[in-house]
Scaffold this motif. Structure first.
Motif, PDB file in Angstrom:
ATOM      1  N   HIS A   1     -16.784 -26.260  -9.755  1.00 55.85           N
ATOM      2  CA  HIS A   1     -17.838 -26.284 -10.985  1.00 55.85           C
ATOM      3  C   HIS A   1     -18.232 -24.930 -11.124  1.00 55.85           C
ATOM      4  O   HIS A   1     -19.155 -24.362 -10.583  1.00 55.85           O
TER       5      HIS A   1
ATOM      6  N   GLU B   1     -16.863 -29.625 -14.668  1.00 54.38           N
ATOM      7  CA  GLU B   1     -18.045 -30.404 -15.330  1.00 54.38           C
ATOM      8  C   GLU B   1     -18.022 -30.334 -17.152  1.00 54.38           C
ATOM      9  O   GLU B   1     -18.219 -31.280 -17.512  1.00 54.38           O
TER      10      GLU B   1
ATOM     11  N   HIS C   1     -22.488 -34.828 -14.946  1.00 52.22           N
ATOM     12  CA  HIS C   1     -23.930 -34.356 -15.053  1.00 52.22           C
ATOM     13  C   HIS C   1     -24.716 -35.616 -15.414  1.00 52.22           C
ATOM     14  O   HIS C   1     -24.484 -35.916 -16.456  1.00 52.22           O
TER      15      HIS C   1
ATOM     16  N   HIS D   1     -23.397 -31.485  -9.198  1.00 50.97           N
ATOM     17  CA  HIS D   1     -24.730 -31.242  -8.640  1.00 50.97           C
ATOM     18  C   HIS D   1     -25.942 -32.216  -8.275  1.00 50.97           C
ATOM     19  O   HIS D   1     -26.815 -32.360  -9.338  1.00 50.97           O
TER      20      HIS D   1
ATOM     21  N   ASP E   1     -21.579 -24.065 -10.021  1.00 48.58           N
ATOM     22  CA  ASP E   1     -22.311 -24.438 -11.336  1.00 48.58           C
ATOM     23  C   ASP E   1     -22.449 -22.953 -11.998  1.00 48.58           C
ATOM     24  O   ASP E   1     -23.531 -22.601 -12.602  1.00 48.58           O
TER      25      ASP E   1
HETATM   26 ZN   LIG Z   1     -24.604 -29.586 -15.072  1.00 45.35          ZN
END
Ligand SMILES: [Zn+2]
Length: 557
Positions: A87, A111, A232, A265, A374
């Protein structure tokens, strides 16, 4: 042991990284790592071994002495599978040095991902141009932006384009017609055909625009290729009801379809139940897993739908003054300054404080969970190069630079077994991706003979993140050596410009796509009960579509 051999070994042990002249020895390996603590999360090997690398692969792991053209003395250091970040939204030359400093040998944007029609071009741009491995999924959000907003100004072909495409809001708020829905799915099918690593969906930003039907059809589409979807979730960030309900949508679809799925996440309220759901489903044979980044705050664009006052303040009970920070200036927003900035720069990067600090250590205790940083694209990025000094990089959330070393440090400080942390940083992403048929991940994330030599060597006593919210681009330390595909891309903690080392992580492109446009007729043929009394009905006739049940026509539109 013969004497010449012994002397060579001593030479290799004492002089690190000195390439021995070819004529001097009959080296069995291109590179050897001597005397390190080799850790393999799959077999639980944890012992002092020598590792021989040949033609990019681990050729031997042994307690015997071995000789190579080049030698690394890893005494006192851990020799682990290279860290895999599934990610990472920034796969750019200026990011690579920080990725390597944090031990990452593969970064993938699973993502948000890349625009389906241009996925192949995304990979081509990185060929021979990246020191670490790279990969991307097919973006749901960008297919919607193309169809619902007519967005065409692709510059990056993946996440960084969102800072421009998100200025409109059709992608987030519009319910597509059946024809538009088919267009969206067709673009994504094209990305899968070109070899994308499944689908990425930023559903949490499109909570009103995307029906349950649309998500189900996305999972069905990735399932046609046996590939994952990373979501997400809807209503993330939320509370310990919304968050969990969000993931249950994805898991119910995954169960009905038997398709792989990633909970992106899930380091948010309700994480303990989310973990239990994932463990339960894996126990029943489903290939579903979750990832976390080890920070209490998140990061996003200022105009994210969940930061609107009705959600962030009224529903979730946060105060802007305490939770919403500008990445560039470090200032906290108020309702008034947020509204003003939204007019000037709607997609400006912000940091969002949403979880208690203590929760971070809990997440690192969860077996089977992977680390996904992320990391966000840096803005502005003009003039940023491979060797731009770390101090000159624009600020960003520290997860960009520090996620992996931070997991190792927190494990050390909180008495969490090192093998658990090592598994999180590599194997826990490689195994499920490999299980869904991604060949390049079947041979990574493991310290075993025959595996690709993506290797991260770190000092378990000192490894640490250094990036902070104030200075998010400070490199991690305590990671002296990183090897990618058998090539040393960092030694003595100094990244080397080995741009030929990185390889694409992707599926083989296929000749034809697999998507068949959705239609009311198709649905009714598949799901209506045929007439039981053939005497009264006409076999093979079309059912009356005006009486389609809820869940077909209504939900598609
Ligand atoms: Zn996200």
């Amino acid at each position: 042991m013969n004497k010449a051999f012994y002397m060579l070994r001593q030479f290799a042990l004492t002089i690190c990284f000195v390439a021995l002249p070819l004529s001097a020895i009959a080296a069995d390996y291109d590179l050897v790592i001597i005397n390190g603590r080799v850790m393999d999360p799959e077999t639980n090997l944890d012992g002092i071994r020598n590792v021989g690398i040949k033609e990019g692969r681990i050729a031997v792991i042994t307690e015997d002495q071995i000789v190579g053209m080049e030698a690394i003395d890893a005494t006192g250091l851990v020799v682990a599978p290279g860290f895999i970040d599934g990610h990472q939204h920034c796969v750019e030359p200026y990011a690579y040095r920080l990725m390597v400093r944090d031990g990452r040998t593969a970064i993938m944007d699973l993502e948000i991902g890349a625009f389906g029609d241009k996925l192949d071009e995304w990979y081509k741009r990185r060929e021979g141009n990246s020191p670490i491995n790279y990969g991307v999924a097919v973006a749901h959000e960008f297919a919607r932006a193309a169809v619902l907003d007519g967005f065409k100004d692709w510059k990056y072909l993946y996440t960084p384009d969102a800072f421009y495409s998100r200025i409109s809001d059709g992608w987030a708020k519009t319910r597509p017609s059946l024809e538009q829905g088919n267009e969206i799915l067709k673009i994504m099918d094209e990305g899968l055909r070109q070899g994308g690593i499944g689908i990425g969906s930023t559903l949490g930003y499109m909570r009103e625009g995307v029906s349950a039907r649309e998500i189900y059809e996305l999972q069905k589409l990735s399932g046609l290729y046996g590939r994952q979807i990373s979501i997400h979730f809807r209503r993330t960030p939320g509370n310990d009801v919304d968050e969990v309900n969000g993931i249950q949508e994805m898991l119910a679809n995954a169960a009905a379809l038997g398709t792989p799925a990633i909970a992106a996440h899930f380091n948010n309220p309700g994480y303990n139940l989310v973990h239990e759901l994932l463990v339960g489903m894996r126990g029943r044979g489903y290939n579903v897993w979750g990832e976390i980044y080890p920070y209490a705050a998140g990061s996003t664009a200022l105009n994210a739908v969940f930061l609107e006052p009705e959600v962030w303040v009224k529903t979730l009970g946060y105060k802007y003054e305490e939770t919403l920070q500008d990445v560039a200036t470090g200032e906290f927003y108020t309702e008034k300054t947020r509204a003003e900035m939204l007019k000037k720069e709607p997609t400006r990067p912000v940091i969002v404080y949403k979880m208690p600090q203590e929760a971070i250590v809990d997440w690192i205790r969860l077996p089977g969970v992977a680390i996904g940083s992320d990391g966000m694209p840096l803005l502005p990025d003009e003039g940023l190069e491979w060797d731009t000094p770390y101090d000159d990089l624009p600020n960003t959330h520290p997860r960009f630079a520090g996620s992996f070393a931070r997991v190792l440090r927190l494990a050390r400080e909180n008495n969490i077994p090192l093998m658990q942390a090592v598994a999180m940083t590599s194997y826990n992403y490689a195994r499920p991706l490999g299980d869904m048929g991604l060949k390049s991940m079947q041979v990574r994330g493991r310290m075993q003979k025959g595996m690709v030599a993506d290797i991260t060597i770190f000092d378990p006593e000192t490894v640490t993140d250094n990036a902070t919210y104030e200075k998010g681009t400070l490199p991690s330390t305590g990671i002296p050596v990183v090897i990618v595909n058998g090539i040393v891309v960092m030694k003595d903690s100094a990244p080397l410009k080995a741009f030929n080392a990185g390889q694409p992580i992707r599926f083989e492109p296929r000749k034809e796509g697999r998507f068949k446009p959705l239609s009311i007729e198709g649905w009714t043929q598949q799901f209506y009960t045929p007439p039981v009394d053939f005497g009264g009905g006409v076999p093979g006739s079309q059912p009356n579509v005006t009486e389609a049940p809820p869940g077909s026509q209504a939900d598609i539109h």
